[in-house]
Design an enzyme around this catalytic site. Structure first.
Site, PDB file in Angstrom:
ATOM      1  CG  ASP A 190      -2.033   0.977   1.178  1.00 12.54           C
ATOM      2  OD1 ASP A 190      -2.504   1.237   0.069  1.00 12.54           O
ATOM      3  OD2 ASP A 190      -2.455   1.464   2.234  1.00 12.54           O
ATOM      4  CD  GLU A 191      -1.690   5.189   1.673  1.00 10.71           C
ATOM      5  OE1 GLU A 191      -2.690   5.897   1.505  1.00 10.71           O
ATOM      6  OE2 GLU A 191      -1.134   5.049   2.786  1.00 10.71           O
TER       7      GLU A 191
END
Length: 844
Positions: free
Chosen positions: A518-519
């Protein structure tokens, strides 16, 4: 002379130590305005008041605080605010600061990125450090937040039409909810496939026998233990099947997790093909009991007569709990597992590592918990992690510091397995990994000091020569694992194998480990010599985007060799490409067909990825719906300064998870992320879920991110009662209103569900598993003529009121009919145990 000098030095030292305490400061914070200067920015301010008898010195100190917004400008020439890393900032005196006299105040205004709305947006964890004692932080506890009351304070931008929630708005929201008599409500939640009450009840007493074949004896023992605790004396047991009593039966015709439950005057019969189905039948049997059956002992338990046939809609029914941002104890985890088991949820996705914490002991790498599981102030780099999310300067803080020992985690696994709950651990990588990166940097530094260069580099997660510049969404510049480092894969293999060993010892099932994804921010790896060397060895790695596919290709190979399948956030299944000269994201064809599973969270309405979950499922990926719009339980219930939680993706009240339509969540989405009526044109051109894609929707997940969840009470407040709506959608058959989009049918179903919560489920949770601090809704109230009408979202809860301006208590008058308008009317909702929600004022 020396013998006289020593006492003098001791007196000076004692005097200095006496001075080094927290200053006498009263501090407040307020929102001055959002949409500052017409930009996506907020203007807020600290007010510092010297309540001591001595002036605050003009230099020699620093005030630290955590703040989830990036501070851009300090509107003061006397102090300055500097960003350290992540959400940690420091406020320092500038050259122009001449001190703060006793009794004097000063305001420090500053401009920050984005908007701020509720109290969990505010700076937190304020503490003071004197230059003379740089390793000691003093918590500043006299700190208050001034509520926002004016539109300029809570309107996020020009044209923001979503005001603060009011009793009148709440009243209108509740108006269509019917009050349904308790005896007309279904007694099992989540709703069974087939449920019929027969009127022939059965009474369970300590003499009632429980019989089960050997294959189901553990479920029989679980039921016996529950009933024994309610009646206070041991129940009878038998190895022979009798006519009356509770009888477990094996039925191979039933599917996995399915069961039949029959209660009549002769007894109780539970049929299942395996243990999980029998366990869920036990939960349904317990759900039939009066909610007051918990928390006290009684001589007998009356079970209403029913015929129930049931099985789950989805095989993956999950709660994701973040224990990294703020730690949650083993005791709280066991309590959550009891709750999940009762509502037939079968997966605990444990997010145990992130930037702000590593929460699982790995004996081969003790630095992970020595450094990565402790947060607090220190002048020594890499001693432990810095404060985050208001955890404060003391490393003994229960929210900032803590981890599960190897033995504790094995106990958690066994407890979960007994309730047929799979625990899926998450090793967040390559982003959101600062706790691991810094722990291994501390190991590297210590081993180098010992002259052990090869050992130092063995598990290194960053390239010391990397000069890449980036900033993550959470404002870190050093939180990403360098995927070109061979030591990164050695680290992940070591941690993976340690986890596998714990599961083997616990005898718990493990099919997958979640590896994050994620991210990861732009700019990473762009100036890393290790990356450049890898590219020279692998010419196909032309861009940093290609490193992403390289990394997850290697991780996929690693987990498959260990008999697991790869699980991660949606990004691991996506590929960046170009369309009409612009960056474009498509499902990555490289991993399709490799049994890869993804959590898809990004369906933020208006951001453009509303159909991402359906695109990935249609492409062949196994998808767990983790949609922020309906299933992020850390989102605030509604827009109010005193309502905790984030709101960047949506406001999420109890009705959101209940109204979620897994196979077509476009259909019943009614408001945008700001709480405004939805412009449905955003769905034009979006990809719908195909029949093939439906086969790849493996389940639903409710998520509790813990940035704002720093105590057991806050966790339970954010979880409940939202969890019940999500459990309903994960287990129960698709309701008729979802298939037809019939608003009247939906309102009827919502009324039934709201009554179930208010009259059965929440009263049970007052004592179940020790009791839960679930959220009680605000009273709705509206002035019509010279009368005030009130209502409540969950019928069965009680509204009490006062008219003299005092706070309503459990002894205040119960609202039962419209009241005369009063200047000082206050209302509050109470549960059956006397616990109360928030006070609302009803102004004429």
């Amino acid at each position: 002379m020396i013998r006289f000098l020593f006492p003098a030095l001791l007196l000076v030292s004692t005097f200095l130590q006496a001075q080094l305490t927290a200053p006498s400061l009263k501090i407040s914070w307020e929102i001055i305005e959002n949409n500052h200067q017409g930009k996506t920015a907020s203007l807020t301010a600290f007010t510092l008041t010297n309540t001591g008898k001595k002036p605050l010195p003009k230099s020699g100190w620093t005030m630290y605080f955590n703040f989830v917004r990036k501070v851009d400008t300090t509107l003061s020439n006397e102090v300055k605010i500097k960003h350290i890393n992540g959400d940690l900032f420091q406020l320092l005196p500038a050259a122009a600061f001449q001190g703060l006299k006793a009794g004097a105040s000063m305001q420090v205004s500053f401009i920050s990125e984005a908007w701020v709305v509720n109290f969990t947006d505010a700076p937190a964890g304020l503490y003071w450090v004197w230059d003379q004692q740089p390793d000691k932080g003093f918590a500043l506890t006299d700190y208050t937040l001034k509520p926002s009351t004016q539109p300029r304070q809570y309107q996020r931008f020009a044209g923001d039409n979503s005001g603060l929630i009011t009793p009148a708005v709440t009243y209108v929201q509740n108006k269509a909810i019917e009050d349904i008599p308790a005896n007309e409500l279904p007694k099992i939640l989540p709703s069974p496939q087939h449920y019929r009450e027969t009127g022939a009840s059965f009474s369970i007493t300590p003499q009632t026998t429980v019989f089960a074949p050997a294959e189901l004896k553990e479920e029989a023992a679980f039921l016996t233990a529950q009933l024994t605790s309610m009646m206070g004396v041991p129940m009878a047991s038998t190895t022979l099947q009798s006519g009356a009593g509770v009888t477990f039966q094996l039925d191979s015709s039933l599917l996995k997790e399915a069961y039949r439950l029959t209660v009549n005057g002769k007894g109780v019969v539970i049929a299942a093909s395996e243990r999980a189905g029998a366990f869920y039948a036990v939960q349904s049997l317990l759900a039939l009991l009066p909610p007051s059956s918990w928390g006290k002992t009684q001589a007998s338990l009356s079970v209403p007569g029913v015929d129930v046939s049931d099985q789950p809609r989805f095989g993956h029914r999950a709660i994701m709990l973040d224990v990294a941002r703020n730690f949650h104890s083993k005791k709280q985890l066991l309590k959550l597992l009891d709750l999940m088991g009762f509502y037939k949820l079968n997966v605990l996705h444990l997010h145990f590592s992130d930037d702000e914490g590593w929460r699982l002991e790995i004996p081969a790498l003790p630095e992970l918990t020595q450094v990565g599981a402790a947060r607090g102030h220190s002048a020594v780099p890499l001693k432990h992690l810095p404060p985050a999310y208001g955890s404060g300067p003391d490393i003994s803080g229960e929210a900032g510091s803590g981890y599960y020992s190897r033995l504790e985690f094995i106990e958690i696994l066994r407890y979960a397995a007994a309730r047929h709950i799979k625990v899926i651990p998450e090793i967040e990588a390559p982003g959101h990994a600062r706790a691991a990166v810094k722990a291994m940097e501390a190991r590297y530094t210590a081993k180098l000091t010992e002259g052990l260069k090869a050992e130092a580099e063995k598990y290194l997660l960053h390239d010391p020569a990397d000069r890449s510049v980036y900033r993550s969404v959470q404002m870190y510049n050093d939180n990403v694992i360098n995927v070109a480092m061979p030591s990164a894969y050695r680290f992940l293999e070591t941690v993976t194998d340690a986890i596998l060993g714990m599961y083997r010892e616990a005898g718990a099932p493990l099919e997958t480990i979640h590896y994050g994804g994620d991210e990861v921010p732009a700019g990473v790896w762009s100036k890393s010599p290790a990356v450049e060397k890898l590219r020279q060895q692998n010419p196909e790695l032309k861009t940093t985007d290609d490193l992403w596919y390289y990394f997850y290709g290697k991780i996929n190979d690693m987990v498959q060799k260990r008999g697991l399948f790869l699980y991660g956030w949606e990004e691991i299944a996506m590929r960046k490409t170009m369309l009409d000269g612009k960056s474009h994201i498509i499902p990555n064809p490289d991993f399709v067909g490799q049994d890869m599973q993804v959590d898809v969270w990004n369906n933020v309405l208006g951001w453009g990825a509303e159909d991402l979950a359906y695109r990935l499922a249609n492409a062949g990926y196994k998808v767990v719906l983790s949609c922020v719009t309906h299933l992020y339980f850390d989102m605030a219930y509604h827009k109010s300064f005193d309502e905790p939680g984030y709101y960047w993706g949506a406001y999420t009240d109890v009705d959101k998870p209940f109204s979620f339509i897994p196979y077509d969540y476009f259909k019943n989405s009614k408001e945008d992320r700001l709480g405004n009526p939805l412009d449905r044109s955003i769905f034009n051109g979006k990809e719908r879920l195909t029949d093939y894609g439906k086969q790849n929707i493996v389940g639903i997940q409710g998520l509790v991110w813990s940035e704002t969840v720093n105590s057991p009470g806050r966790m339970e407040y954010m979880l409940l009662p939202k969890l019940m709506g999500m459990a309903e959608r994960a287990w129960a058959p698709s309701p008729a209103w979802a298939e037809t989009n019939d608003e009247k049918a939906y309102q009827k179903a919502w009324s039934i569900f709201a009554n179930q919560l208010g009259k059965r489920e929440l009263p049970r949770l007052d004592a179940f598993a020790g009791g839960f601090a679930y959220r009680l809704p605000n009273a709705g109230a509206i002035v019509e003529g010279d009368r005030v009408k009130a209502n409540v979202q969950l019928p069965g809860l009680t509204i009490r009121y006062t008219t003299d301006g005092s706070e309503p208590t459990a002894n205040s008058v119960v609202y039962s009919q419209p009241l005369p308008v009063s200047k000082n009317l206050k209302m509050k909702v109470f549960g059956v145990n006397g616990r109360a929600g928030k006070t609302v004022e009803v102004n004429p």
